[in-house]
Motif scaffolding. Structure first.
Motif, short mmCIF file in Angstrom:
data_model
loop_
_atom_site.label_atom_id
_atom_site.label_comp_id
_atom_site.label_asym_id
_atom_site.label_seq_id
_atom_site.Cartn_x
_atom_site.Cartn_y
_atom_site.Cartn_z
N SER A 14 0.86 -1.18 0.00
CA SER A 14 0.00 0.00 0.00
C SER A 14 0.90 1.23 0.00
O SER A 14 1.72 1.40 0.90
CB SER A 14 -0.88 0.03 1.25
N THR A 58 2.10 4.86 0.64
CA THR A 58 1.81 5.82 1.69
C THR A 58 1.24 7.10 1.09
O THR A 58 1.32 7.33 -0.11
CB THR A 58 3.08 6.16 2.50
N GLN A 59 0.67 7.94 1.94
CA GLN A 59 0.05 9.17 1.48
C GLN A 59 1.07 10.11 0.83
O GLN A 59 0.76 10.80 -0.13
CB GLN A 59 -0.64 9.87 2.63
N GLY A 116 3.61 9.10 -0.85
CA GLY A 116 3.96 8.48 -2.12
C GLY A 116 5.41 8.09 -2.28
O GLY A 116 5.81 7.63 -3.33
#
Length: 72
Positions: free
Chosen positions: A21, A23-24, A26
């Motif tokens: 996933s 991360t926010q 990136g």
């Protein structure tokens, strides 16, 4: 006969993995299988390709058309 939609020679990278996933920010990927934070272009033996994470290439078009280009 199976329908071949995706190439088999996808280069493994954590940014395209089913278990990762992004991360926010990136700049890194959190991996459920490796149990840690990975770089987006790193790889491990647990890699499993997820086609929905791939970003398609953007096509560019030539905008230098004239009226004569559209006449028959």
């Amino acid at each position: 006969m199976a329908l071949k939609i995706f190439k088999k020679d996808i280069e493994p990278q954590c940014g395209l993995c089913e278990y990762g996933s992004v991360t926010q920010a990136g700049d890194s990927v959190v991996c459920r299988k490796a149990g840690g934070i990975m770089q987006p272009y790193s790889k491990c033996k647990k890699f499993r390709y997820d086609p929905l994470k791939r970003e398609p290439k953007i096509l560019s078009f030539n905008n230098d058309f004239s009226k004569e280009d559209f006449e028959l």
